[in-house]
Write a protein that holds these residues in place. Sequence first.
Motif, PDB file in Angstrom:
ATOM      1  N   PHE A  16       0.934  -1.149   0.002  1.00 43.73           N
ATOM      2  CA  PHE A  16      -0.017   0.000   0.074  1.00 43.73           C
ATOM      3  C   PHE A  16       0.796   1.208  -0.102  1.00 43.73           C
ATOM      4  N   VAL A  17       1.814   1.064   0.709  1.00 43.04           N
ATOM      5  CA  VAL A  17       2.974   2.308   0.931  1.00 43.04           C
ATOM      6  C   VAL A  17       3.529   2.531  -0.486  1.00 43.04           C
ATOM      7  N   ARG A  18       3.815   1.584  -1.376  1.00 38.82           N
ATOM      8  CA  ARG A  18       4.349   1.677  -2.477  1.00 38.82           C
ATOM      9  C   ARG A  18       3.185   2.191  -3.654  1.00 38.82           C
ATOM     10  N   GLY A  19       1.779   2.329  -3.271  1.00 43.39           N
ATOM     11  CA  GLY A  19       0.753   2.616  -4.110  1.00 43.39           C
ATOM     12  C   GLY A  19       0.416   1.529  -5.065  1.00 43.39           C
ATOM     13  N   GLN A  20       0.460   0.182  -4.787  1.00 44.22           N
ATOM     14  CA  GLN A  20       0.302  -0.949  -5.453  1.00 44.22           C
ATOM     15  C   GLN A  20      -1.081  -1.509  -4.987  1.00 44.22           C
ATOM     16  N   GLY A  21      -1.816  -0.766  -4.267  1.00 45.00           N
ATOM     17  CA  GLY A  21      -3.115  -1.351  -3.964  1.00 45.00           C
ATOM     18  C   GLY A  21      -3.993  -1.499  -5.249  1.00 45.00           C
ATOM     19  N   ARG A  22      -4.942  -2.208  -5.146  1.00 42.31           N
ATOM     20  CA  ARG A  22      -5.965  -2.350  -6.296  1.00 42.31           C
ATOM     21  C   ARG A  22      -7.207  -2.262  -5.966  1.00 42.31           C
ATOM     22  N   PHE A  23      -7.880  -1.055  -5.920  1.00 43.89           N
ATOM     23  CA  PHE A  23      -9.083  -0.800  -5.552  1.00 43.89           C
ATOM     24  C   PHE A  23     -10.221  -0.795  -6.574  1.00 43.89           C
ATOM     25  N   VAL A  24     -11.509  -0.691  -6.155  1.00 42.15           N
ATOM     26  CA  VAL A  24     -12.720  -0.849  -7.162  1.00 42.15           C
ATOM     27  C   VAL A  24     -12.258   0.069  -8.144  1.00 42.15           C
ATOM     28  N   ASP A  25     -12.086   1.356  -8.017  1.00 40.78           N
ATOM     29  CA  ASP A  25     -11.706   2.514  -9.113  1.00 40.78           C
ATOM     30  C   ASP A  25     -10.709   2.284 -10.086  1.00 40.78           C
ATOM     31  N   ASP A  26      -9.853   1.360  -9.479  1.00 39.78           N
ATOM     32  CA  ASP A  26      -8.556   1.090 -10.367  1.00 39.78           C
ATOM     33  C   ASP A  26      -8.969   0.149 -11.515  1.00 39.78           C
ATOM     34  N   LEU A  27      -9.974  -0.424 -11.288  1.00 40.82           N
ATOM     35  CA  LEU A  27     -10.380  -1.508 -12.219  1.00 40.82           C
ATOM     36  C   LEU A  27     -10.969  -1.061 -13.596  1.00 40.82           C
ATOM     37  N   THR A  28     -10.439  -1.442 -14.870  1.00 44.32           N
ATOM     38  CA  THR A  28     -11.166  -0.775 -15.835  1.00 44.32           C
ATOM     39  C   THR A  28     -11.780  -2.047 -16.586  1.00 44.32           C
ATOM     40  N   PHE A  29     -12.832  -1.774 -17.495  1.00 40.32           N
ATOM     41  CA  PHE A  29     -13.538  -2.639 -18.045  1.00 40.32           C
ATOM     42  C   PHE A  29     -13.806  -1.965 -19.402  1.00 40.32           C
ATOM     43  N   THR A  30     -13.605  -3.097 -20.401  1.00 40.47           N
ATOM     44  CA  THR A  30     -14.130  -2.507 -21.728  1.00 40.47           C
ATOM     45  C   THR A  30     -15.470  -2.188 -22.057  1.00 40.47           C
ATOM     46  N   GLY A  31     -15.754  -0.912 -22.503  1.00 40.94           N
ATOM     47  CA  GLY A  31     -17.161  -0.747 -22.872  1.00 40.94           C
ATOM     48  C   GLY A  31     -17.880  -0.321 -21.559  1.00 40.94           C
ATOM     49  N   ALA A  32     -17.356   0.003 -20.313  1.00 40.38           N
ATOM     50  CA  ALA A  32     -17.841   0.171 -19.184  1.00 40.38           C
ATOM     51  C   ALA A  32     -18.841   1.634 -19.271  1.00 40.38           C
ATOM     52  N   LEU A  33     -19.904   1.493 -18.649  1.00 39.70           N
ATOM     53  CA  LEU A  33     -20.581   2.641 -18.621  1.00 39.70           C
ATOM     54  C   LEU A  33     -20.367   3.336 -17.224  1.00 39.70           C
ATOM     55  N   HIS A  34     -20.971   4.511 -16.863  1.00 34.79           N
ATOM     56  CA  HIS A  34     -20.747   5.219 -15.529  1.00 34.79           C
ATOM     57  C   HIS A  34     -21.929   5.815 -15.047  1.00 34.79           C
ATOM     58  N   VAL A  35     -22.054   5.847 -13.791  1.00 35.22           N
ATOM     59  CA  VAL A  35     -23.250   6.258 -13.100  1.00 35.22           C
ATOM     60  C   VAL A  35     -23.172   7.593 -12.152  1.00 35.22           C
ATOM     61  N   ALA A  36     -24.242   8.259 -12.408  1.00 39.17           N
ATOM     62  CA  ALA A  36     -24.403   9.404 -11.470  1.00 39.17           C
ATOM     63  C   ALA A  36     -25.778   9.300 -11.015  1.00 39.17           C
ATOM     64  N   PHE A  37     -25.881   9.760  -9.824  1.00 42.18           N
ATOM     65  CA  PHE A  37     -27.308   9.967  -9.074  1.00 42.18           C
ATOM     66  C   PHE A  37     -27.825  11.338  -9.028  1.00 42.18           C
ATOM     67  N   VAL A  38     -29.159  11.334  -9.276  1.00 45.03           N
ATOM     68  CA  VAL A  38     -29.752  12.688  -9.004  1.00 45.03           C
ATOM     69  C   VAL A  38     -30.285  12.469  -7.666  1.00 45.03           C
ATOM     70  N   VAL A 272     -20.660  -1.721 -15.692  1.00 40.15           N
ATOM     71  CA  VAL A 272     -21.503  -0.671 -15.186  1.00 40.15           C
ATOM     72  C   VAL A 272     -20.570  -0.121 -14.042  1.00 40.15           C
ATOM     73  N   LYS A 273     -20.126   1.066 -13.604  1.00 44.88           N
ATOM     74  CA  LYS A 273     -19.292   1.458 -12.413  1.00 44.88           C
ATOM     75  C   LYS A 273     -19.711   2.730 -11.803  1.00 44.88           C
ATOM     76  N   TYR A 274     -19.576   2.608 -10.748  1.00 44.39           N
ATOM     77  CA  TYR A 274     -19.756   3.851  -9.885  1.00 44.39           C
ATOM     78  C   TYR A 274     -18.802   4.089  -8.749  1.00 44.39           C
ATOM     79  N   THR A 275     -18.443   5.285  -8.715  1.00 41.18           N
ATOM     80  CA  THR A 275     -17.604   5.424  -7.402  1.00 41.18           C
ATOM     81  C   THR A 275     -18.144   6.879  -6.710  1.00 41.18           C
ATOM     82  N   GLU A 276     -18.468   6.747  -5.730  1.00 40.39           N
ATOM     83  CA  GLU A 276     -18.926   7.943  -4.922  1.00 40.39           C
ATOM     84  C   GLU A 276     -18.044   9.098  -5.100  1.00 40.39           C
ATOM     85  N   ASP A 277     -18.498  10.227  -4.968  1.00 41.44           N
ATOM     86  CA  ASP A 277     -17.442  11.434  -4.852  1.00 41.44           C
ATOM     87  C   ASP A 277     -17.505  11.709  -3.442  1.00 41.44           C
TER      88      ASP A 277
END
Length: 791
Positions: A16-38, A272-277
């Motif tokens: 983790f200190v070396r920045g080698q963590g792999r978090f949900v937002d690090d994952l990339t998907f071909t053709g991914a869609l993204h979400v925002a909420f009203v 489909v991917k969503y990361t809270e701001d």
Amino acid sequence: MTSTSERRQLNEEERFVRGQGRFVDDLTFTGALHVAFVRSTYARATIVKVDISQAQCSPGVVAIYQAKDIGMLNSPLPLLIPHPAIISGKTQSPLAEYEVHYVGQPIAMIVAESRYDAEDAAAWVDVEYSPLPFVIDLAKAAQKEAPRVHADMSDNIGARFTQKSGMLSTAQRLADHVTTVTVHMDRATAAPIETRAVAAEFDDRTGELTVWDTAQAPIAVRNGLAALLELDEHRVRVIAPDVGGGFGQKLLFFYPDELLVPFAAMQLKRPVKYTEDRRENFLASSQERTQIHSLTLYARKNGEILGLHDNIQHDSGAFMPYGIIVAHVSATSIAGPYRIPHLHIDCDVVYTPTMPVTPYRGCGRPHACFAIERALDQLALELSIDPVEIRKRNLIRDDEFPYRREGLVFQDGASVELDSGQYLRALDMLSNAVNFETFRAEQACYRSQGRYLGVGLACCVEGTGIGPYEGAIVRVHPISGNVFVSSGVTCQGQDHKALFTRIVAEQLSVPPRQIIVLGGDTHAFDLGGGTYASRSTVVAGNAVYLAACQVRQEIRQKAAAVFGVSVEEVILENGQVRHRNGSLTMPLAAVATLANPLRYAFNDTARIATQFAGQHHDGPALARDKTPGIESRTFFSPPRACWGFGAHAVIVEVDPGTGHVTLLRYLCIHDCGHIINHDIVRGQIIGGIAQGIGGALYESLGINKHGEVQNSTFSQFLMPQTADIPDIELMHLETPTPLNPLGVKGVGEAGCIAVSAVIASAIDDALTPLNSAPVRHSPMTAPYIYQRLKK
Ligand code: MCN
């Protein structure tokens, strides 16, 4: 202590200190869609109209979902922890349809080609509201005539319960002295470094849904998704990759996005991917802490406490997805480590139009500790007894364990029974380390110079390691001899990899690098609760231990058969299995390979195993055993919670001109039973204390009278900086619990519990000459202290 090289092999910290963590937002998907909420901008309102026409034309928009578009899926989410005290258990539907109940509640979900497109489109959605009356303030919302959060209820009381032990009337009759304090704790939030995130991919051909979620309990999420999306459990896989802090906020399954993102992936047949701001995290990820306690102590003149009455008002927010769990923990922890024979606790769980409350590290305990410790300090003051002495007179003595609070029922359904401890010894060690006499002399000297220093003291307990169970698989691989460990708990920074590795390494005597820990994936292990309530070490740790013991026994039996000796004569050492006189030795891997019918001579291990199986005593018999590898799948179910203990002391300086508090020394002695990994326990307690300092001095969600969080960025929400945290002087006692084979108690929440209480105690001590009103509120921000001084 762990050596540096062992720590490298054991711990995840370096990655983790070396920045080698792999978090949900690090994952990339071909053709991914993204979400925002009203999200709702009102705390209470009816929704008159939602106009999405402009948003639909916004670039990149693929779909917009409102409540009416998702049919039955928009039913209220399940109440995850039901309780008979619940009068009306409200849970939220994924999307608000007719009414909103808090600022931030999701109304519509935009799915678009990019997050930018989704956010732009969300801004185009026009929601027309008709405001309803409401109050945010807990005490006001609890009143009969208060505007209601839920129109079908007659008031805002969602649950009401009483917990009793002994007969309070006896204490009332015998008491020489009665002290009442009323304390208040503000709304806080966990503020993890990584906000919540969820990504989902649906394979239309196989009908398999894979979800990556920042979850503390992926199995619960899997179960919830399978049920609500009507998929077979085995077709839903939930993975929690690296998770950057949870602190309870990423616990069981109740966030709308956790359901809607996988749903959209199934509907749209694209990932489909969503990361809270960060703002969404402040607004719409769970919060905790708001409680009011009116606590009365009934005591003899000598300070002996006979009885306690507490009246708790607990703010549940707009819904109660986890039932009354936080309030329940407060009620059952209120007597702390003290021998109080008569207890009577009344609690109202109150709906307010704010983000739902679920456990945040400490879960109801910091509030309870703040209340009892404030009352104890007040009692000491009124009876002119030293604060250390009054605690000594009331702490449970070693010979009183197990100490049962008959009638008080803990969250696991068992009676509250403090299993073991050395509370008085701990307090003595702490007092010696503080050296009160020397401090008092220094304090007087500083006072003569116009500087106000004070010392505070507080004790706490934590019921940890609740069931019902966790399981583990320990498996020695038949080819490599590597040991695989899987369990149902998942890690948000506690480093279970190091924990389980240590337990298995000790049993099987294999080097840590040969132990591979799997977790956070329902395909690796799919029965169990998850990581919460400081339970992983107790429940999953013991399951791992028991599984490792069984594997060890099987290894010894197999080796004994091959060597032609008794099991007792076989020992495991440095990855080797050998006869105790050293004459016969095999690598552990070779023992695991013995019964592998597909054992090709790829490597030395297989060759050695082949030789042994062919030449030695029962080797041919073993070769007929067609079960490859050695494996145990074991569950551990604790009989009841086991209780950790902590005593904290702090020396503060208060600036009477500003109310600013500086921490000069912080000392803590803690007992979590047998310690498996000292480094991690140290990190856990110091991290907990740092979090507690934030809660004690700075962190309060500034929810205004409109229900809006006013400090929803890190530039506005004050958290402690490194310079605000003094070196923590940490001491340990290890009193093993008799309730599990490892003798361990949990520690994950321990650090934060007593912090508000101890700092309040020190502030009062510092300001004694200035006759300020005693602290009754947390956080103790500079403006709050300044006002107390004026009073
Ligand atoms: N440990 C030990 N010996 C013991 C007890 C614990 O060595 N007798 C170590 C173990 O190595 C374990 C760690 O301490 O990895 C924490 O153990 P435990 O008390 O069992 O707690 P859990 O692993 O179940 O973690 C949950 C707990 C909770 S409830 C919250 S909230 C919390 C916490 O852990 N959230 C955290 N600590 C956190 N730490 C980080 N970094 N991030 C969070 O989100």
